[in-house]
Design a protein around this motif. Structure first.
Motif, PDB file in Angstrom:
ATOM      1  N   THR A 222     -71.311  27.077 -16.710  1.00  0.00           N
ATOM      2  CA  THR A 222     -70.621  28.260 -17.207  1.00  0.00           C
ATOM      3  C   THR A 222     -69.197  28.272 -16.659  1.00  0.00           C
ATOM      4  N   GLY A 223     -68.511  29.405 -16.807  1.00  0.00           N
ATOM      5  CA  GLY A 223     -67.161  29.546 -16.256  1.00  0.00           C
ATOM      6  C   GLY A 223     -66.044  29.201 -17.209  1.00  0.00           C
ATOM      7  N   ASP A 224     -66.356  29.029 -18.501  1.00  0.00           N
ATOM      8  CA  ASP A 224     -65.354  28.686 -19.519  1.00  0.00           C
ATOM      9  C   ASP A 224     -65.086  29.905 -20.391  1.00  0.00           C
ATOM     10  N   PRO A 225     -63.871  30.464 -20.370  1.00  0.00           N
ATOM     11  CA  PRO A 225     -63.588  31.645 -21.201  1.00  0.00           C
ATOM     12  C   PRO A 225     -63.655  31.362 -22.696  1.00  0.00           C
ATOM     13  N   LEU A 226     -63.558  30.079 -23.077  1.00  0.00           N
ATOM     14  CA  LEU A 226     -63.658  29.728 -24.496  1.00  0.00           C
ATOM     15  C   LEU A 226     -65.097  29.497 -24.941  1.00  0.00           C
ATOM     16  N   GLY A 227     -65.964  29.181 -24.008  1.00  0.00           N
ATOM     17  CA  GLY A 227     -67.362  28.919 -24.338  1.00  0.00           C
ATOM     18  C   GLY A 227     -67.589  27.596 -25.032  1.00  0.00           C
TER      19      GLY A 227
ATOM     20  N   ALA B 261     -67.652  21.820 -12.070  1.00  0.00           N
ATOM     21  CA  ALA B 261     -67.421  20.900 -13.180  1.00  0.00           C
ATOM     22  C   ALA B 261     -65.967  20.441 -13.166  1.00  0.00           C
ATOM     23  N   ARG B 262     -65.729  19.295 -13.743  1.00  0.00           N
ATOM     24  CA  ARG B 262     -64.363  18.767 -13.806  1.00  0.00           C
ATOM     25  C   ARG B 262     -64.233  17.843 -15.003  1.00  0.00           C
ATOM     26  N   ASP B 263     -62.994  17.457 -15.280  1.00  0.00           N
ATOM     27  CA  ASP B 263     -62.726  16.452 -16.296  1.00  0.00           C
ATOM     28  C   ASP B 263     -62.923  15.086 -15.658  1.00  0.00           C
ATOM     29  N   GLU B 264     -62.479  14.024 -16.312  1.00  0.00           N
ATOM     30  CA  GLU B 264     -62.687  12.690 -15.771  1.00  0.00           C
ATOM     31  C   GLU B 264     -61.873  12.437 -14.504  1.00  0.00           C
ATOM     32  N   GLY B 265     -60.759  13.135 -14.335  1.00  0.00           N
ATOM     33  CA  GLY B 265     -59.989  12.996 -13.105  1.00  0.00           C
ATOM     34  C   GLY B 265     -60.658  13.713 -11.952  1.00  0.00           C
ATOM     35  N   ASN B 266     -60.517  13.172 -10.749  1.00  0.00           N
ATOM     36  CA  ASN B 266     -61.154  13.772  -9.578  1.00  0.00           C
ATOM     37  C   ASN B 266     -60.612  15.154  -9.246  1.00  0.00           C
ATOM     38  N   ASP B 267     -59.337  15.390  -9.552  1.00  0.00           N
ATOM     39  CA  ASP B 267     -58.669  16.623  -9.129  1.00  0.00           C
ATOM     40  C   ASP B 267     -58.457  17.571 -10.303  1.00  0.00           C
ATOM     41  N   THR B 268     -59.516  17.800 -11.087  1.00  0.00           N
ATOM     42  CA  THR B 268     -59.377  18.587 -12.318  1.00  0.00           C
ATOM     43  C   THR B 268     -60.343  19.768 -12.394  1.00  0.00           C
ATOM     44  N   ALA B 269     -61.034  20.098 -11.295  1.00  0.00           N
ATOM     45  CA  ALA B 269     -61.892  21.283 -11.305  1.00  0.00           C
ATOM     46  C   ALA B 269     -61.015  22.531 -11.367  1.00  0.00           C
ATOM     47  N   ASN B 270     -61.527  23.569 -12.027  1.00  0.00           N
ATOM     48  CA  ASN B 270     -60.734  24.779 -12.185  1.00  0.00           C
ATOM     49  C   ASN B 270     -61.593  26.039 -12.083  1.00  0.00           C
ATOM     50  N   SER B 271     -62.353  26.345 -13.134  1.00  0.00           N
ATOM     51  CA  SER B 271     -63.171  27.558 -13.110  1.00  0.00           C
ATOM     52  C   SER B 271     -64.607  27.313 -13.554  1.00  0.00           C
ATOM     53  N   GLN B 272     -64.866  26.202 -14.219  1.00  0.00           N
ATOM     54  CA  GLN B 272     -66.216  25.934 -14.691  1.00  0.00           C
ATOM     55  C   GLN B 272     -67.087  25.428 -13.542  1.00  0.00           C
TER      56      GLN B 272
END
Length: 299
Positions: free
Chosen positions: A101-106, A180-191
């Motif tokens: 969870t944690g995605d405002p777009l869903g 959760a993050r994207d493929e980059g290691n430093d891409t976690a945000n709110s999910q």
């Protein structure tokens, strides 16, 4: 837009370390019977480290682990304090894996307006941390820091390091909270995601920031998605997410959990080890928890 679905989907394809739990159904592991622990063997979780997640399926209480991931813990406090998570969907849920969870777009592509966070996949541990060892495989130790399952280099190695500390990392047992993050290691945000079952191939690859103390049954009841991607149609949602410290005292749950430094914990450990036999792992340990105070509001 980024897709945080991809990174976790790829992780599912990475062979996991073989354990008896990996092939187990979504039920609690075999463990020794537990009785109510004496008050003297319980510790109270500080409100500043207690995340209260109310959902359409019930309440989940998460103890934060600032020792393991201080930047991610601070982000979770900030977003909860701002009401960012209120009303957001559990958009990606995979049985025998996790609920995300944690995605405002869903959609798996959204995030907060704050900057991405650097990965905190491991941390440095010293003797000041309340580490309770439960096993000592070759060249390592496995145990708990408060309620968080961790693997770490042995204490003996502290004498050989410049800072007197050793590497440690969270173990992805049921109930562990990861970012959760994207493929980059430093891409976690709110999910973020909460584990429904153990998944050791995530260890040291996704930041661990807490662990569910109460409500794992709720996490496992959240509606599961479809196909390999796990995207959910008509998903369940979070209704309110707050730090306990930000709730009025009358509305604040109080959580007590067994102190891993107590004699009761050592008894629980030995009972669990005997019940599991050769299949024993740190993920088999279920700490007794007592919740009092305000009940969850109606969904």
């Amino acid at each position: 837009m980024r897709s945080l679905i991809t990174a976790l989907a790829v992780a599912m394809l990475v062979p996991a370390v073989a354990t008896a739990q990996d092939a187990a159904p979504a039920t609690a592991p075999v463990a020794a019977p537990q009785t109510a622990a004496p008050v003297s063997e319980m510790r109270t979780v500080t409100p500043e480290n207690l995340l209260v997640i109310d959902t359409t399926k019930g309440r989940v209480l998460v103890e934060l682990a600032p020792e393991a991931a201080p930047l991610h813990v601070e982000r979770m406090r900030l977003l909860a304090r701002n009401g960012f998570f209120d009303g957001l969907f559990w958009h990606r849920v995979i049985d025998n894996f996790m609920a995300q969870t944690g995605d405002p777009l869903g959609t798996g592509e959204g995030q907060s307006a704050y900057p991405d966070l650097p990965g905190e996949f491991t941390f440095r541990r010293d003797v000041s941390m309340p580490f309770a060892a439960v096993a000592a495989p070759a060249g390592a130790q496995v145990g708990l820091i408060r309620s968080l399952p961790v693997m770490t280099q042995p204490d003996a190695n502290m004498a050989t390091t410049a800072d007197g500390k050793v590497h440690a990392w969270g173990v992805y047992c049921p109930g562990v909270a990861g970012m959760a993050r994207d493929e980059g290691n430093d891409t976690a945000n709110s999910q973020f995601f909460l584990m429904r079952q153990p998944y050791p191939s995530l260890d040291k690859r996704y930041t661990v920031w807490g662990v569910v103390l109460s409500g794992l049954d709720v996490v496992r009841a959240i509606k599961v998605g479809e196909g390999d991607g796990g995207m959910v149609v008509a998903p369940d949602r979070m209704t309110r997410v707050r730090m306990a410290s930000d709730l009025p005292e009358a509305d604040r749950p109080v959580v007590q959990v067994m102190d891993t430094g107590s004699a009761g914990f050592r008894t629980l450990l030995e009972q669990t080890r005997a019940a599991r036999g050769a299949d024993f792992s740190v993920c088999d340990i279920t700490l007794p928890v007592q919740v009092s105070g305000a009940a969850a509001p109606a969904a």
